[in-house]
Design an enzyme around this catalytic site. Structure first.
Site, mmCIF file in Angstrom:
data_model
loop_
_atom_site.group_PDB
_atom_site.id
_atom_site.type_symbol
_atom_site.label_atom_id
_atom_site.label_comp_id
_atom_site.label_asym_id
_atom_site.label_seq_id
_atom_site.Cartn_x
_atom_site.Cartn_y
_atom_site.Cartn_z
ATOM 1 N N GLY A 71 0.702 -1.077 0.450
ATOM 2 C CA GLY A 71 -0.020 0.122 -0.167
ATOM 3 C C GLY A 71 1.026 0.915 -0.253
ATOM 4 O O GLY A 71 0.143 2.593 -0.367
ATOM 5 N N ASN A 150 -7.742 4.355 9.532
ATOM 6 C CA ASN A 150 -7.522 2.750 9.407
ATOM 7 C C ASN A 150 -7.369 2.816 10.956
ATOM 8 O O ASN A 150 -7.369 1.112 12.063
ATOM 9 C CB ASN A 150 -5.761 2.480 9.418
ATOM 10 C CG ASN A 150 -4.921 3.706 9.737
ATOM 11 O OD1 ASN A 150 -4.601 4.543 9.043
ATOM 12 N ND2 ASN A 150 -3.816 3.466 10.306
ATOM 13 N N GLN A 178 -7.338 0.640 4.098
ATOM 14 C CA GLN A 178 -8.399 -0.184 4.588
ATOM 15 C C GLN A 178 -10.041 0.054 4.346
ATOM 16 O O GLN A 178 -10.692 -1.154 4.318
ATOM 17 C CB GLN A 178 -8.751 0.808 6.290
ATOM 18 C CG GLN A 178 -7.415 0.758 6.888
ATOM 19 C CD GLN A 178 -6.986 -0.110 7.603
ATOM 20 O OE1 GLN A 178 -7.206 -1.814 7.284
ATOM 21 N NE2 GLN A 178 -5.719 -0.318 7.776
ATOM 22 N N GLY A 199 -2.348 -6.090 -0.082
ATOM 23 C CA GLY A 199 -2.775 -7.539 -0.267
ATOM 24 C C GLY A 199 -3.193 -7.939 1.114
ATOM 25 O O GLY A 199 -4.099 -8.862 1.464
ATOM 26 N N HIS A 200 -2.220 -7.502 2.289
ATOM 27 C CA HIS A 200 -2.182 -8.345 4.104
ATOM 28 C C HIS A 200 -3.490 -7.641 4.131
ATOM 29 O O HIS A 200 -3.515 -8.100 5.651
ATOM 30 C CB HIS A 200 -0.719 -7.889 4.005
ATOM 31 C CG HIS A 200 -0.640 -6.342 4.432
ATOM 32 N ND1 HIS A 200 -0.925 -6.500 5.692
ATOM 33 C CD2 HIS A 200 -0.172 -5.889 4.688
ATOM 34 C CE1 HIS A 200 -0.424 -4.853 6.189
ATOM 35 N NE2 HIS A 200 0.163 -4.410 4.694
ATOM 36 N N THR A 236 10.926 -7.394 -11.713
ATOM 37 C CA THR A 236 10.448 -9.122 -11.960
ATOM 38 C C THR A 236 9.178 -9.097 -11.098
ATOM 39 O O THR A 236 9.177 -8.757 -9.700
ATOM 40 C CB THR A 236 10.632 -9.488 -11.355
ATOM 41 O OG1 THR A 236 12.256 -9.696 -12.452
ATOM 42 C CG2 THR A 236 10.499 -11.838 -12.168
ATOM 43 N N CYS A 324 1.618 0.639 13.070
ATOM 44 C CA CYS A 324 2.342 1.209 12.499
ATOM 45 C C CYS A 324 3.331 2.637 13.722
ATOM 46 O O CYS A 324 4.466 2.679 13.696
ATOM 47 C CB CYS A 324 2.134 2.113 11.159
ATOM 48 S SG CYS A 324 1.908 1.238 10.106
HETATM 49 N N1 PLP Z 1 -2.740 3.412 4.038
HETATM 50 C C1 PLP Z 1 -3.149 2.879 4.928
HETATM 51 C C2 PLP Z 1 -4.603 3.288 6.120
HETATM 52 C C3 PLP Z 1 -3.452 1.196 5.989
HETATM 53 O O1 PLP Z 1 -3.862 1.127 6.990
HETATM 54 C C4 PLP Z 1 -1.593 1.614 5.501
HETATM 55 C C5 PLP Z 1 -1.266 0.394 6.531
HETATM 56 O O2 PLP Z 1 -1.478 -0.159 7.514
HETATM 57 C C6 PLP Z 1 -0.943 1.653 4.389
HETATM 58 C C7 PLP Z 1 -1.280 2.473 3.854
HETATM 59 C C8 PLP Z 1 0.106 0.840 4.272
HETATM 60 O O3 PLP Z 1 0.271 -0.187 3.814
HETATM 61 P P1 PLP Z 1 1.906 -1.310 3.401
HETATM 62 O O4 PLP Z 1 1.456 -1.921 4.615
HETATM 63 O O5 PLP Z 1 1.020 -2.344 2.605
HETATM 64 O O6 PLP Z 1 2.911 -0.822 2.499
#
Ligand code: PLP
Length: 394
Positions: A71, A150, A178, A199-200, A236, A324
């Site tokens: 993301g 988030n 999200q 993805g995650h 790749t 984070c």
């Molecule tokens: N944007 C939002 C709103 C998120 O909640 C997150 C991850 O917590 C991200 C971006 C970042 O995504 P990624 O962990 O795939 O880099």
């Protein structure tokens, strides 16, 4: 002890069908999708199938989807693409509650001579639309706003904002990391030019994401190198994870309409009971426009970290703010922007659910939580001082 995982906005488990989909790429399908031989051809077709699956979930066209590594990369790429495509424009508009993937990238660009306007939110975490329309000017290269927050799950009114930006001819990106897979998104209707997903957050693996770029939008690559992704993102392809993301999107699309009420039902049950059973508890964020799986609750005059540790002793995994930021010991920038009182910010807990959570799990949290809060309030020698000083602050 069986763990109860209620931290699905931080990351999700990989769905068994997604893992099944990925395994052949980690065994026999190890070719390079760019190769001319059989191995390459097999992979190319499968990557295109995954692209079609991602596009279908968003009601987009497959050629509008670019696979990325996460993301964060999608967010950075969208903003960079806009400022590179419009070199005469030096202004970016975003909000105060964005993820660091956007906030810190804008701050990085500020150091390079760009200007950012961070639009404030109100006490419910809703975008201040009055401030928003004033912020756009002829120098604005892009507006980047998250679809759903988030930490609180609050959803921004992208339809209204997108229409306004179309009239003003300003590029619009949304960080939908999200939102994708949790609420329906129809890009034939939603007036955004670019959209990020990861993805995650939707039961695919980590290390894969996608950026939607509407047909006709000027685009500049961020990762420069080979010709992959139609020359739009070099490197790749991570074929296994791309296939996993495609499968996860297919499953999300099939389940979206039944999952939404299920998650909302569980979340509301948890929330209502905790508010009733724990004194001095409050919900952070607009409860009208919110993701169905998220609740952010403050238990005033208790430290969020202490609650998390106690929950962890019972096998319950939750989070205080976003994963984070929770490592940084900084109070949540989202709750601060919402003007949540300090005592409530410090005692805030985010529960975020997934399709794998059950009634029994929610019941267990409802059973243990009042005791945890009571014990912590009693144990904390500073709680009364804390309470007094916090009241002074607010
Ligand atoms: N944007 C939002 C709103 C998120 O909640 C997150 C991850 O917590 C991200 C971006 C970042 O995504 P990624 O962990 O795939 O880099």
């Amino acid at each position: 002890m069986k763990l109860i995982y209620l931290d699905n906005n931080a990351t999700t488990c990989i769905t068994p069908e997604v893992l099944e989909e990925m395994l052949p790429y980690l065994k026999e399908l190890y070719g390079n999708p760019s190769s001319m031989h059989t191995f390459g051809g097999q992979l190319r077709k499968r990557i295109e199938d995954a692209r079609a699956r991602v596009a279908k979930l968003l009601n987009a066209e497959p050629e509008e989807i670019i696979f990325t590594s996460c993301g964060t990369e999608s967010d950075n790429t969208a903003i960079m693409s806009a400022v590179e495509s419009l070199p005469q424009k030096k202004h970016i508009v975003t909000s105060v509650v964005e993820h660091p993937a956007v906030v810190n990238f804008c701050k990085y660009l500020e150091r390079k001579g760009y200007r950012t306007t961070f639009i404030p939110v109100d006490k419910q975490g809703r975008l201040r639309l009055d401030e928003f329309s004033k912020a756009i000017d002829d120098d604005t290269a892009i507006v980047s706003l998250m679809y759903a927050n988030n930490e609180t799950g609050v959803i921004f009114p992208l339809m209204e904002i997108g229409e306004l930006l179309r009239e003003r001819g300003v590029l619009f990106h949304t960080d939908a990391v999200q939102a994708v897979g949790k609420i329906p998104i129809d890009l034939k209707k939603l007036p955004v030019d670019m959209l990020s997903l990861s993805g995650h957050k939707l039961h695919a693996p980590k290390g894969v994401g996608a950026l939607y770029v509407r047909k006709g939008t000027r685009f500049h690559s961020y990762i420069i190198g080979g010709h992959q992704e139609n020359g739009r993102r070099a490197g790749t392809e991570n074929a296994a994870s791309i296939a996993g993301l495609g499968k996860a999107c297919e499953i999300a699309g099939e389940n979206l309409y039944k999952e939404r009420p299920y998650l909302k039902g569980l979340r509301d049950k948890l929330e209502t009971a905790l508010l009733k059973l724990c004194p001095d508890a409050r919900i952070n964020g607009d409860t009208e426009n919110r993701l169905p799986n998220t609740t952010n609750i403050s238990f005033e005059y208790v430290e969020g970290e202490s609650i998390l540790l106690k929950l962890n002793e019972f096998g319950v995994c939750a989070s205080s703010g976003s994963a984070c930021t929770s490592g940084s010991h900084e109070p949540s920038h989202v709750l601060m922007a919402m003007d949540v009182p300090p005592a409530a910010i410090h005692g805030s807990i985010r529960f975020s659910l997934s399709r794998y959570n059950t009634e029994a799990e929610v019941k267990k949290v409802i059973e243990i939580m009042p005791g945890i809060i009571k014990e912590l309030r009693k144990l904390s020698p500073t709680s009364l001082e804390f309470l007094a000083s916090s009241r002074k602050d607010t």
